[in-house]
Enzyme design. Structure first.
Site, mmCIF file in Angstrom:
data_model
loop_
_atom_site.group_PDB
_atom_site.id
_atom_site.type_symbol
_atom_site.label_atom_id
_atom_site.label_comp_id
_atom_site.label_asym_id
_atom_site.label_seq_id
_atom_site.Cartn_x
_atom_site.Cartn_y
_atom_site.Cartn_z
ATOM 1 N N PHE A 109 49.711 50.233 55.318
ATOM 2 C CA PHE A 109 48.415 50.776 55.740
ATOM 3 C C PHE A 109 47.791 49.962 56.862
ATOM 4 O O PHE A 109 46.874 50.418 57.540
ATOM 5 C CB PHE A 109 47.459 50.860 54.540
ATOM 6 C CG PHE A 109 46.747 49.582 54.232
ATOM 7 C CD1 PHE A 109 45.533 49.288 54.842
ATOM 8 C CD2 PHE A 109 47.282 48.647 53.353
ATOM 9 C CE1 PHE A 109 44.876 48.094 54.577
ATOM 10 C CE2 PHE A 109 46.627 47.468 53.087
ATOM 11 C CZ PHE A 109 45.423 47.191 53.712
ATOM 12 N N LYS A 110 48.287 48.739 57.093
ATOM 13 C CA LYS A 110 47.718 47.894 58.136
ATOM 14 C C LYS A 110 47.820 48.556 59.519
ATOM 15 O O LYS A 110 47.064 48.236 60.415
ATOM 16 C CB LYS A 110 48.431 46.536 58.172
ATOM 17 C CG LYS A 110 48.377 45.748 56.861
ATOM 18 C CD LYS A 110 47.233 44.791 56.842
ATOM 19 C CE LYS A 110 47.132 43.817 55.696
ATOM 20 N NZ LYS A 110 47.756 44.024 54.435
#
Ligand SMILES: *Cc1c(COP(=O)(O)O)cnc(C)c1O
Length: 453
Positions: A109-110
């Site tokens: 998700f970064k």
């Protein structure tokens, strides 16, 4: 929109200024001076294309860029995700959903925050004509996402320190196999904390800092938090209309950035009953939300390494809002944390939060259970989200990484070794990395030699 420091002893700034500064001059973190209301536009069962939604949300927080510029930034940031929905919501059971946040270039998700950060740096460099050098330390996912947000961009070189032999092979290859000339992955002998300390030292050296125009990619970056709020709206819009009440978002948590972004989305009007702060055995936030006592200990390495933290850097933003914007109260609390490592909030009201804790054996059990019951594989971080689910709620668990990034743990739990084509193709590529002595002098000399000036 203006931005204020959580410690209220620094001037208000615009979005581009807050972005360029990183930390506020009083040591606080920037937060929006007010929170916009999105509720009139929110309908479940009717999702908008992700880049369009991102433009709508980000324009509310950034009225210093022209609307057309925000559109370009969002479009560039989210058009290279491998799933059409960018952040698809999968239904596992009647009232159980998984929000897949791992379809970006580095499969965690970064990418949602750091793709945008990369494009914002590019925009800043184009406007100021000042090249920059980005320096960070990583225990895995952040470094690779930052590198992929900035690889090949003009006017920026990226230096990422990581502990040699202590990150996974895939995480290392994602950093070392980019074939981009402006990327410098630097393995050092030592732990993540040693790498982090070096980075802090160099940022603390005013002369060096201005000499190389040093910029950061760390988890307190405001743009990362705002970018992450968007997918909570997108998740809500994808929920079937008859499942859009009594919603619980479950967030595998380390630095408190992701779950804080969710809380911000709920303040903007996303209807949500609870946020579940899902921790691994590093349970400082679990203890805090159950007792009101924040007590730092020693990091204990787990199967979910990106959640192995003892200092939740975004926590200060939460404190600010929980103290109704009282900068002095925040200053006192942060001073107490600095001096004693602890914080106790009397009559603590946990509000919309509840917390869970998942040990390593439970991570394995949860991966196995999800595989057997739903024929679905979750990564070790996401597995923490399956702990103590409220059977009455409509639960949305945030899936923070692709299971193929952590094949050993998955194989141990299920007997299956997951693969991903984006990782497999890295096997063919040449690794480029720069071994340095773990000293301030060595890293400084290297950056002065290789930085963009
Ligand atoms: C960074 C990370 C987390 C923790 O997120 P925070 O925003 O630090 O709370 C969880 N899972 C994965 C896979 C991560 O990379």
């Amino acid at each position: 929109m203006r931005y204020v420091s959580t410690r209220k002893q620094a001037p208000e700034v615009s979005f581009p200024e807050a972005f360029a500064n990183g930390l506020a001059p009083d040591g606080g973190l920037y937060v929006p001076a007010e929170i916009p209301d999105l509720s009139p536009d929110l309908v479940s069962g009717d999702p908008e294309p992700y880049p369009a939604l991102a433009v709508e949300v980000l324009s509310l927080f950034d009225n210093d860029h022209e609307a057309s510029e925000v559109f370009k930034l969002a479009d560039r940031s989210y058009s290279n995700f491998s799933d059409m929905a960018t952040a698809p919501l999968r239904q596992l059971d009647e009232n159980l959903f998984v929000l897949e946040l791992f379809h970006g270039p580095t499969l965690s998700f970064k990418d949602f925050g750091l793709q945008l950060v990369g494009n914002l740096f590019e925009d800043q460099i184009r406007k100021t004509q000042d090249p920059i050098n980005v320096l960070g330390a990583t225990s895995g996912d952040t470094g690779s996402a930052a590198i992929h947000g900035l690889a090949g961009k003009e006017g920026v070189n990226v230096f990422v320190l990581y502990p040699k032999g202590r990150i996974s092979e895939w995480q290392e290859r994602q950093m070392t196999c980019t074939e981009a000339k402006n990327i410098y992955p630097i393995p050092i002998d030592g732990t993540f904390d040693d790498a982090q300390r070096l980075v802090k030292d160099l940022f603390g050296d005013e002369e060096f800092r201005s000499q190389v125009r040093l910029s950061a990619i760390n988890s307190i970056n405001l743009a990362r938090v705002l970018a992450q709020s968007v997918y909570y709206l997108h998740a809500f819009m994808q929920l079937p209309a008859d499942r859009s009440d009594n919603v619980e978002f479950v967030v595998p948590t380390g630095n408190f950035g992701n779950v804080f972004a969710g809380w911000l989305a709920s303040e903007m009007g996303v209807p949500c009953n609870k946020f579940v702060v899902a921790t691994n055995q590093n349970d400082i936030l679990y203890n805090f939300f159950n007792t009101g006592v924040y007590k730092q200990g020693k990091v204990s390495p787990s199967f979910a390494p990106s959640m192995d933290i003892q200092v939740a850097s975004n926590f200060e933003r939460f404190l600010y809002f929980s103290q109704d914007g009282d900068g002095e109260a925040v200053r006192k609390m942060m001073q107490q944390v600095r001096e004693t490592g602890n914080l106790e909030i009397p009559n603590f009201d946990r509000g919309a939060f509840r917390a869970t804790r998942t040990s390593d054996p439970e991570i394995l059990e949860n991966i196995k259970m999800v595989h057997e019951k739903y024929d679905y594989i979750v990564d070790p971080h996401t597995a923490c989200g399956f702990q103590d689910i409220d059977p009455e709620a409509n639960t949305v668990i945030l899936a923070t990484a692709d299971p193929a990034k952590f094949p050993d743990v998955i194989e141990r739990a299920t007997g299956i070794r997951p693969k991903h084509p984006a990782l497999e193709q890295l096997r063919e590529k040449r690794q480029v990395r720069y071994d340095l002595e773990p000293t301030d002098e060595a890293v400084k000399a290297f950056m002065l030699l290789n930085g963009t000036m």
